[in-house]
Enzyme design. Structure first.
Site, short mmCIF file in Angstrom:
data_model
loop_
_atom_site.label_atom_id
_atom_site.label_comp_id
_atom_site.label_asym_id
_atom_site.label_seq_id
_atom_site.Cartn_x
_atom_site.Cartn_y
_atom_site.Cartn_z
N VAL A 102 0.87 -1.18 0.00
CA VAL A 102 0.00 0.00 0.00
C VAL A 102 0.90 1.23 0.00
O VAL A 102 1.93 1.26 0.69
CB VAL A 102 -0.92 0.02 1.23
N CYS A 103 0.54 2.23 -0.79
CA CYS A 103 1.22 3.51 -0.83
C CYS A 103 2.71 3.32 -1.17
O CYS A 103 3.05 2.59 -2.09
CB CYS A 103 1.01 4.23 0.51
#
Length: 231
Positions: A102-103
């Site tokens: 994520v991210c």
């Protein structure tokens, strides 16, 4: 005899963005047939955004997983330069069915050599830093390329979790959890992506992020250089 649980491992580190981790974790922990493990390089307590995640396992003590997930964070590139952390990610990824992030967690996957030739998502401000690792930046909120599934910035982690759950547990499970958590985004402002944000808001945000830019670019060059010498 019941099948073994689907093992999901979050590889966490000090300074991660807690929502990158807790957003998907909230969904995965409720999914039937899943076992969720949270591990860090040294085990024990891991500070994040004013919170402390206690009693994490030690990565070296985790024999394997079905899905490896790496959250992003302010210190993502510090983690990318941590040889011990990266070594454990490579070991776990070797046998994992899915490699995910994520991210800015995708930058860590990139530093581990896990994204060569793969399309990957990242926070919009740091997406181009994927290129030195041989990855192909993609502006999608959730991007899948083979067994690699990556989410964009922070809140995209919830969309990412739903995509993963539809894959490993089925769309009905994913939608049931979505309804149970009342995940029905209706933000009061249309400012969640740079192409939609008002110009003054975008400028202020970019100005705030500029303080990190030089450091992150230097760290990316260093991590990419280390990766190149290993292959």
């Amino acid at each position: 005899m019941s099948p073994p649980p689907f093992r999901i491992l979050f590889a966490v580190y000090p300074g991660m963005t807690q929502l990158d981790f807790t957003g998907p974790h909230q969904f995965f922990i409720r999914a039937p047939g899943c076992e969720v493990i949270v591990a860090s390089r040294d085990g024990g307590d891991v500070p994040s955004d004013g919170l402390v995640f206690a009693r994490t396992a030690r990565l070296a003590d985790v024999p394997g997983c079905d899905l490896l997930c790496v959250p992003g964070g302010t210190n993502a590139l510090d983690a990318a330069l941590d040889d011990s952390f990266i070594s454990e990610l490579r070991r776990l990824a070797a046998d994992a069915r899915y490699i995910t992030s994520v991210c800015t967690g995708s930058l860590i996957l990139g530093a581990a050599g896990l994204l060569r030739g793969r399309r990957a998502a990242c926070h919009w401000a740091w997406r181009d830093l994927l290129k030195p690792f041989g990855a192909i930046p993609d502006d999608g909120r959730v991007v899948r390329d083979g067994n690699v599934i990556t989410g964009g910035g922070v809140t995209a982690g919830i969309d990412f979790a739903l995509v993963v759950l539809a894959e490993i547990a089925g769309p009905q499970v994913a939608q049931t959890l979505q309804l149970g958590f009342e995940y029905a985004p209706a933000p009061p402002f249309e400012a969640g992506r740079p192409e939609h944000a008002p110009p003054d808001i975008l400028a202020a945000c970019r100005q705030g992020l500029a303080r990190l830019a030089a450091t992150r670019e230097a760290q990316t060059r260093e991590a990419a250089s280390r990766l190149a010498t290993q292959h």
